[in-house]
Write a protein that holds these residues in place. Structure first.
Motif, PDB file in Angstrom:
ATOM      1  N   MET A   1      97.816  -4.584  59.681  1.00 39.83           N
ATOM      2  CA  MET A   1      98.400  -3.385  60.348  1.00 39.83           C
ATOM      3  C   MET A   1      98.945  -2.619  59.057  1.00 39.83           C
ATOM      4  O   MET A   1      98.675  -1.414  59.289  1.00 39.83           O
ATOM      5  CB  MET A   1      99.560  -3.783  61.277  1.00 39.83           C
ATOM      6  N   GLN A   2      99.521  -3.342  58.227  1.00 39.02           N
ATOM      7  CA  GLN A   2     100.120  -2.344  57.231  1.00 39.02           C
ATOM      8  C   GLN A   2      99.254  -1.686  56.329  1.00 39.02           C
ATOM      9  O   GLN A   2      99.366  -0.427  55.944  1.00 39.02           O
ATOM     10  CB  GLN A   2     100.685  -3.351  56.393  1.00 39.02           C
ATOM     11  N   SER A   3      97.977  -1.936  56.122  1.00 44.00           N
ATOM     12  CA  SER A   3      96.837  -1.256  55.609  1.00 44.00           C
ATOM     13  C   SER A   3      96.338  -0.017  56.277  1.00 44.00           C
ATOM     14  O   SER A   3      95.891   1.007  55.686  1.00 44.00           O
ATOM     15  CB  SER A   3      95.617  -2.047  55.379  1.00 44.00           C
ATOM     16  N   PHE A   4      96.880   0.059  57.691  1.00 41.06           N
ATOM     17  CA  PHE A   4      96.483   1.244  58.486  1.00 41.06           C
ATOM     18  C   PHE A   4      97.746   2.251  58.401  1.00 41.06           C
ATOM     19  O   PHE A   4      97.474   3.405  58.941  1.00 41.06           O
ATOM     20  CB  PHE A   4      96.107   0.949  59.516  1.00 41.06           C
ATOM     21  N   LEU A   5      98.704   1.851  57.711  1.00 44.08           N
ATOM     22  CA  LEU A   5     100.030   2.653  58.104  1.00 44.08           C
ATOM     23  C   LEU A   5      99.844   3.981  57.490  1.00 44.08           C
ATOM     24  O   LEU A   5     100.377   5.083  58.068  1.00 44.08           O
ATOM     25  CB  LEU A   5     101.082   1.913  57.454  1.00 44.08           C
ATOM     26  N   PRO A   6      99.524   4.314  56.139  1.00 40.79           N
ATOM     27  CA  PRO A   6      99.405   5.644  55.683  1.00 40.79           C
ATOM     28  C   PRO A   6      98.418   6.475  56.489  1.00 40.79           C
ATOM     29  O   PRO A   6      98.871   7.617  57.007  1.00 40.79           O
ATOM     30  CB  PRO A   6      98.701   5.397  54.309  1.00 40.79           C
ATOM     31  N   LEU A   7      97.376   5.789  57.111  1.00 38.55           N
ATOM     32  CA  LEU A   7      96.495   6.722  57.970  1.00 38.55           C
ATOM     33  C   LEU A   7      97.085   7.263  59.375  1.00 38.55           C
ATOM     34  O   LEU A   7      96.944   8.049  59.773  1.00 38.55           O
ATOM     35  CB  LEU A   7      95.073   6.071  58.278  1.00 38.55           C
ATOM     36  N   CYS A  10      99.583   9.887  58.575  1.00 37.06           N
ATOM     37  CA  CYS A  10      99.001  11.270  58.504  1.00 37.06           C
ATOM     38  C   CYS A  10      98.449  11.749  59.804  1.00 37.06           C
ATOM     39  O   CYS A  10      98.590  12.741  60.272  1.00 37.06           O
ATOM     40  CB  CYS A  10      97.870  10.978  57.611  1.00 37.06           C
ATOM     41  N   SER A  11      98.104  10.510  60.675  1.00 38.29           N
ATOM     42  CA  SER A  11      97.608  11.112  61.973  1.00 38.29           C
ATOM     43  C   SER A  11      98.660  11.748  62.789  1.00 38.29           C
ATOM     44  O   SER A  11      98.502  12.766  63.523  1.00 38.29           O
ATOM     45  CB  SER A  11      96.843   9.783  62.615  1.00 38.29           C
ATOM     46  N   VAL A  12      99.842  10.978  62.736  1.00 34.58           N
ATOM     47  CA  VAL A  12     101.123  11.462  63.687  1.00 34.58           C
ATOM     48  C   VAL A  12     101.447  12.869  63.145  1.00 34.58           C
ATOM     49  O   VAL A  12     101.603  13.887  63.970  1.00 34.58           O
ATOM     50  CB  VAL A  12     102.251  10.476  63.631  1.00 34.58           C
ATOM     51  N   THR A  90     107.825  -3.074  73.013  1.00 31.58           N
ATOM     52  CA  THR A  90     109.007  -2.265  72.634  1.00 31.58           C
ATOM     53  C   THR A  90     109.689  -2.620  71.307  1.00 31.58           C
ATOM     54  O   THR A  90     110.434  -2.031  70.849  1.00 31.58           O
ATOM     55  CB  THR A  90     110.177  -2.713  73.751  1.00 31.58           C
ATOM     56  N   ARG A  91     109.113  -3.414  70.514  1.00 31.90           N
ATOM     57  CA  ARG A  91     109.568  -4.051  69.077  1.00 31.90           C
ATOM     58  C   ARG A  91     108.613  -3.160  68.261  1.00 31.90           C
ATOM     59  O   ARG A  91     108.443  -3.218  66.951  1.00 31.90           O
ATOM     60  CB  ARG A  91     109.272  -5.416  68.975  1.00 31.90           C
ATOM     61  N   HIS A  92     107.525  -2.318  68.704  1.00 29.59           N
ATOM     62  CA  HIS A  92     106.718  -1.500  67.811  1.00 29.59           C
ATOM     63  C   HIS A  92     107.446  -0.147  67.541  1.00 29.59           C
ATOM     64  O   HIS A  92     107.904   0.458  68.240  1.00 29.59           O
ATOM     65  CB  HIS A  92     105.399  -1.188  68.460  1.00 29.59           C
ATOM     66  N   ASP A  93     107.385   0.286  66.157  1.00 30.68           N
ATOM     67  CA  ASP A  93     108.011   1.696  65.898  1.00 30.68           C
ATOM     68  C   ASP A  93     107.102   2.629  66.248  1.00 30.68           C
ATOM     69  O   ASP A  93     106.255   2.767  66.857  1.00 30.68           O
ATOM     70  CB  ASP A  93     108.287   1.373  64.358  1.00 30.68           C
ATOM     71  N   PHE A  94     107.594   3.885  66.180  1.00 28.07           N
ATOM     72  CA  PHE A  94     107.123   5.186  66.622  1.00 28.07           C
ATOM     73  C   PHE A  94     105.565   5.270  65.915  1.00 28.07           C
ATOM     74  O   PHE A  94     104.476   5.685  66.777  1.00 28.07           O
ATOM     75  CB  PHE A  94     107.824   6.351  66.213  1.00 28.07           C
ATOM     76  N   ASN A  98     102.270   5.205  68.441  1.00 31.80           N
ATOM     77  CA  ASN A  98     101.553   6.175  68.651  1.00 31.80           C
ATOM     78  C   ASN A  98     100.313   6.556  67.745  1.00 31.80           C
ATOM     79  O   ASN A  98      99.572   7.586  67.723  1.00 31.80           O
ATOM     80  CB  ASN A  98     102.663   7.407  68.781  1.00 31.80           C
ATOM     81  N   GLY A  99     100.300   6.124  66.443  1.00 28.26           N
ATOM     82  CA  GLY A  99      99.341   6.415  65.503  1.00 28.26           C
ATOM     83  C   GLY A  99      97.900   6.491  66.219  1.00 28.26           C
ATOM     84  O   GLY A  99      97.308   7.537  65.665  1.00 28.26           O
ATOM     85  N   ASP A 100      97.420   5.582  66.822  1.00 27.41           N
ATOM     86  CA  ASP A 100      96.040   5.604  67.258  1.00 27.41           C
ATOM     87  C   ASP A 100      95.619   6.681  68.159  1.00 27.41           C
ATOM     88  O   ASP A 100      94.685   7.122  68.260  1.00 27.41           O
ATOM     89  CB  ASP A 100      95.830   4.252  67.953  1.00 27.41           C
ATOM     90  N   ASN A 101      96.483   6.886  69.049  1.00 31.53           N
ATOM     91  CA  ASN A 101      96.461   8.081  70.124  1.00 31.53           C
ATOM     92  C   ASN A 101      96.571   9.319  69.486  1.00 31.53           C
ATOM     93  O   ASN A 101      95.697  10.111  69.682  1.00 31.53           O
ATOM     94  CB  ASN A 101      97.310   8.173  71.183  1.00 31.53           C
ATOM     95  N   CYS A 102      97.236   9.503  68.281  1.00 30.24           N
ATOM     96  CA  CYS A 102      97.340  10.860  67.734  1.00 30.24           C
ATOM     97  C   CYS A 102      96.048  11.190  66.801  1.00 30.24           C
ATOM     98  O   CYS A 102      95.735  12.210  67.022  1.00 30.24           O
ATOM     99  CB  CYS A 102      98.433  10.771  66.623  1.00 30.24           C
ATOM    100  N   MET A 103      95.224   9.883  66.527  1.00 24.15           N
ATOM    101  CA  MET A 103      93.888  10.130  65.813  1.00 24.15           C
ATOM    102  C   MET A 103      93.102  10.807  67.024  1.00 24.15           C
ATOM    103  O   MET A 103      92.188  11.433  66.461  1.00 24.15           O
ATOM    104  CB  MET A 103      93.482   8.689  65.408  1.00 24.15           C
ATOM    105  N   LEU A 104      93.129  10.325  68.053  1.00 16.16           N
ATOM    106  CA  LEU A 104      92.111  10.551  69.222  1.00 16.16           C
ATOM    107  C   LEU A 104      92.414  12.202  69.457  1.00 16.16           C
ATOM    108  O   LEU A 104      91.227  12.945  69.648  1.00 16.16           O
ATOM    109  CB  LEU A 104      92.456   9.888  70.492  1.00 16.16           C
TER     110      LEU A 104
END
Length: 232
Positions: A1-7, A10-12, A90-94, A98-104
């Motif tokens: 999961m960490q490897s996708f964090l910068p993307l 940026c998406s958010v 509920t233990r996931h941060d913002f 939301n990152g994946d849906n922001c990409m969409l």
């Protein structure tokens, strides 16, 4: 999961920047003559987002296997795990939430922003209700996972979130609990939940499942049951 964090970051940032830009131009081009079409467009956008959330949720809950290459692990498995541990979200941060849906929604929001810059005021006026539909759709698609997370959060929610839930503007917590009763075969819409009752009333998901099963021979949620038994 960490490897996708910068993307995801940026998406958010890009997604919410485009939202702010488009909202400014929607306000700047507002005309009272569009009032009723604006209201209908906004409601239509919200309903479309709610149905899209249900369609994706139903597909991931009901079909396929976690053992499928790439798709199973990346897309199907989180939905199956969510049935075992509903509060994990509920233990996931913002950003993670939301990152994946922001990409969409970046592409349609970017196209909308370009239209405001490239089109004449007359052309914008003519297409204004469509932009309202697209903007409402993009907002509610973007926030679907956040709204879903709030529906599983029972302590510490901001008052304005609880107010929106109580007014049924976003998915209420009590409403969503219906889906989490095994075998998880109903109330799939997780944005506002507005469409859950009518879709259930007309047997939409059941009829669609029967059609797919008659054509393919595959039984819905068979892998979901195996996954639950394996974890338990």
């Amino acid at each position: 999961m960490q490897s996708f964090l910068p993307l995801e970051w940026c998406s958010v940032v890009l997604c919410f920047s485009l939202m702010a830009f488009n909202f400014f131009h929607l306000l700047a081009n507002f005309h009272l003559g569009h009032l009723w079409s604006i209201l209908l467009s906004i409601v239509g956008g919200i309903l479309t987002a709610d149905f899209a959330s249900g369609l994706v949720h139903w597909g991931a809950d009901s079909w396929g296997s976690v053992d499928l290459p790439i798709f199973g692990k990346a897309f199907i498995r989180p939905f199956r795990e969510h049935h075992i541990d509903p509060t994990a979200i509920t233990r996931h941060d913002f950003i993670e939430t939301n990152g994946d849906n922001c990409m969409l929604t970046i592409l349609p929001l970017a196209h909308m922003a370009f239209s405001f810059l490239a089109l004449s005021p007359a052309e914008v006026y003519h297409s204004y209700p469509w932009y309202c539909f697209l903007f409402a759709l993009a907002i509610f698609v973007t926030l679907t996972n956040q709204i879903h997370k709030w529906s599983h959060t029972y302590f510490g929610l901001p008052r304005w979130v609880v107010f929106l839930q109580d007014c049924k503007i976003i998915l209420p917590r009590k409403h969503h609990r219906v889906h989490h009763v095994s075998p998880h075969e109903t109330y799939f819409c997780i944005t506002t939940g507005w469409l859950n009752y009518p879709l259930e009333r007309f047997g939409f998901w059941k009829n669609l499942e029967d059609l797919i099963q008659s054509v393919t021979g595959e039984k819905p949620r068979a892998d979901d049951l195996k996954w639950a038994e394996k974890v338990q």
